[in-house]
Design an enzyme around this catalytic site. Structure first.
Site, PDB file in Angstrom:
ATOM      1  N   ASP A 280      -2.593   7.511   0.875  1.00 12.26           N
ATOM      2  CA  ASP A 280      -3.660   6.516   1.009  1.00 12.26           C
ATOM      3  C   ASP A 280      -3.097   5.090   0.948  1.00 12.26           C
ATOM      4  OD1 ASP A 280      -6.087   5.234   0.943  1.00 12.26           O
ATOM      5  OD2 ASP A 280      -6.902   6.392  -0.723  1.00 12.26           O
ATOM      6  N   GLY A 319      -8.546   4.567   9.520  1.00  7.69           N
ATOM      7  CA  GLY A 319      -8.646   4.427  10.970  1.00  7.69           C
ATOM      8  C   GLY A 319      -8.091   3.121  11.506  1.00  7.69           C
ATOM      9  N   ASP A 340     -14.614   4.915   3.616  1.00  6.37           N
ATOM     10  CA  ASP A 340     -15.084   6.036   2.794  1.00  6.37           C
ATOM     11  C   ASP A 340     -16.526   6.437   3.114  1.00  6.37           C
ATOM     12  OD1 ASP A 340     -12.657   5.658   1.660  1.00  6.37           O
ATOM     13  OD2 ASP A 340     -13.392   5.458  -0.393  1.00  6.37           O
TER      14      ASP A 340
HETATM   15  C1  GLA Z   1      -9.762   5.620  -1.081  1.00  5.74           C
HETATM   16  C2  GLA Z   1      -9.912   6.852  -0.187  1.00  5.74           C
HETATM   17  C3  GLA Z   1     -10.825   7.845  -0.865  1.00  5.74           C
HETATM   18  C4  GLA Z   1     -10.256   8.230  -2.216  1.00  5.74           C
HETATM   19  C5  GLA Z   1     -10.054   6.978  -3.057  1.00  5.74           C
HETATM   20  C6  GLA Z   1      -9.300   7.284  -4.327  1.00  5.74           C
HETATM   21  O1  GLA Z   1     -10.955   4.926  -1.215  1.00  5.74           O
HETATM   22  O2  GLA Z   1     -10.399   6.489   1.065  1.00  5.74           O
HETATM   23  O3  GLA Z   1     -10.973   8.997  -0.062  1.00  5.74           O
HETATM   24  O4  GLA Z   1      -9.044   8.913  -2.028  1.00  5.74           O
HETATM   25  O5  GLA Z   1      -9.292   6.006  -2.356  1.00  5.74           O
HETATM   26  O6  GLA Z   1      -9.020   6.148  -5.063  1.00  5.74           O
END
Ligand code: GLA
Length: 518
Positions: A280, A319, A340
């Protein structure tokens, strides 16, 4: 909302190795400051309940009783307003914008020698407390960039030839995930029939990490007593297990990321027996530019391909930079295509509608990921969750349940384990789903399937039940005899060939048919 604000309460700008020593004397810095002035840089640490903490920085300027300056949270710099220091009591406010909404967070504290005991209060009145200590400007800056590799194609790892199916901890448990939650999810995946329906991966999302040991090896925090034993347990159920990290120094929730430790971490994951990594972007944004994502992700793709264990590589960078055009090259098995998801119709349907334009970029082992499922988390109706599942299956998105598998309702279980619908997701035909007709708030989506049949979804995005119709010929079905099944009702539907087919679709609902033409 508060969890998101808390998620920013981290140093995305500094590499932290344990708590800094408390200075015994106030080292005031800045022009015109006196020994008792708050002017200077401060690090504010809020303990988590797992032996780790979150942090942010303040740059304060004191002039008499007035306090100005800024709060630095990740890459955000937020001006302080209404700041005062009266009789040792500090007060200031910070306006933050989240999902287009302005929120004011109020800080109140007491100066105690060289520290400030502070409470941060959110609009909901929930609050968190911590301690601010002096720091230097340098400590607030991001670590120096590391050189990025020249681009090349990372070999395909051969995994997830059909979209991965499993469970991820984040949507339901966020920072509350621990060893027991993961074991319970694995147990429930078996007992609920999800494993039998094809679900395999049990993925731990953010907040499992602790500090690195003296050799730089990542360790779990105290919520996870033994990562290897946990993997062994999940494997003993015939399932696979995944975890989460970031190419930056910190994850989105402020836990230790893989920056500068990519190969070492990939080895650790392999040694522990992990099968899946969600990676991430988060704090990498304070070091690298968006158009440098490809080499940054390639670094971990290479590390995984050399670690001696097949590990699914799931890219999460929302994305950006048209990731669907390069995600496979860096070894990605899937890549997030959006920000998200939230457990509501507006969020889910808005995400889904944007996916059709990029649906042709997927191929076996390399999938667009519109984010994890919210089915069963309570923010949508059963009809809406059926639409959510229909869309994710049509789009061949990873199917990562995001609910509590242990306590799910019969409706939720029925949606997640509907084998006729899952067969659409896991179908091996290479054709992308297409919107073949769009009228008002109704879309008809079709996808050819490997046995010559086709999936047809009549989607009602609107708030009213609506009649929909389609002419099979214009939808590409020219056979003399048509056989159709309603995949949610598990019923045969009469669809006379050559004639228009009409049906009433409930608000926010989906009629999902599999049509054979002979
Ligand atoms: C980001 C990701 C989520 C999750 C959080 C965790 O927002 O997009 O899917 O993994 O981090 O902190």
């Amino acid at each position: 909302m508060e969890d998101e604000i808390l998620g920013l309460l981290v140093s995305r700008r500094a590499v932290i190795r344990g708590l800094a020593a408390t200075p015994l004397v106030l080292l005031a810095s800045g022009c015109g400051s006196s020994a008792s002035s708050l002017t200077g840089y401060w690090v504010f640490r809020v303990p988590n309940n797992d032996g780790t903490y979150r942090e942010s920085f303040f740059q304060l300027q004191q002039s008499g009783e007035a306090i100005t300056g800024k709060v630095m949270m990740g890459s955000r710099e937020l001006p302080i307003s209404n700041g005062t220091l009266k009789g040792g009591k500090l007060h200031f406010e910070v306006a933050m914008r989240f999902r287009q909404q302005a929120r004011t967070v109020v800080y109140d504290g007491a100066v105690q020698g060289s520290r400030i005991a502070l409470t941060m209060q959110f609009p909901s009145r929930r609050s968190v407390s911590g301690t601010a200590e002096r720091t230097t400007r340098e400590a607030t800056l991001p670590p120096a960039r590391l050189p990025l590799p020249a681009l090349h194609d990372v070999p395909d790892n051969g995994l997830v030839r059909t979209p991965q199916m499993g469970w991820n901890s984040w949507n339901k448990f966020a920072g509350r995930v621990d060893d027991a939650v993961v074991r319970a999810a694995a147990d429930a995946m078996v007992s609920s029939g999800m494993k039998a329906a094809g679900y395999t991966y049990i993925n731990i999302d953010d907040t499992w990490q602790g500090e690195r040991d003296k050799n730089g090896n990542i360790q779990a925090n105290r919520k996870f007593s033994d990562m290897k034993a946990l993997a062994d347990y999940v494997h003993s159920k015939g399932l696979k297990i995944g975890l989460y990290s970031s190419p930056g120094p910190k994850t989105c929730a402020g836990y230790t990321g893989s920056f500068g430790h990519e190969e070492q971490d990939a080895h650790t994951y392999a040694e522990w027996g992990y099968d899946y990594l969600k990676y991430d972007w988060c704090s990498a944004s304070s070091i690298y530019k968006t158009d440098e994502m490809q080499p940054v992700y390639q670094k971990m793709g290479d590390a995984l391909s050399k670690c001696g264990r097949p590990i699914v590589f799931s890219l999460c960078q929302y994305g950006l930079d048209d990731v669907w055009t390069w995600g496979a090259k860096v070894g990605g098995n899937s890549w997030r295509t959006t920000g998200d998801i939230q457990d509501n119709w507006k969020s889910m349907s808005a995400i889904a509608q944007k996916q059709f334009a990029i649906a042709s970029y997927v191929r076996p082992g390399h999938w667009n990921d519109p984010d994890m499922l919210e089915i069963g988390n309570g923010g949508m109706t059963t009809t809406e969750y059926q639409t959510h599942m229909s869309l994710w299956c049509l789009l061949r998105a990873p199917l990562l349940a995001g609910n509590d598998l242990h306590t799910m309702s019969a409706d939720t279980k029925a949606i997640l384990t509907n084998r006729e619908v899952l067969a659409i997701s896991q179908d091996r035909a290479a054709k992308a789903p297409k919107v073949i007709s769009q009228a008002g708030e109704i879309s008809v989506v079709a996808r050819p399937l490997a046995d010559g049949s086709a999936a047809f979804a009549f989607l009602n995005w609107g708030d009213q039940p609506t009649e929909v119709s389609v002419e099979w010929e214009s939808a590409g079905l020219s056979g003399k005899r048509l056989r159709a099944r309603d995949l949610w009702k598990h019923q045969i539907v009469r669809v006379p060939a050559g004639r228009e087919f009409g049906a009433k679709v409930p608000a926010h609902g989906t009629l999902l048919l599999r049509v054979h033409s002979e």
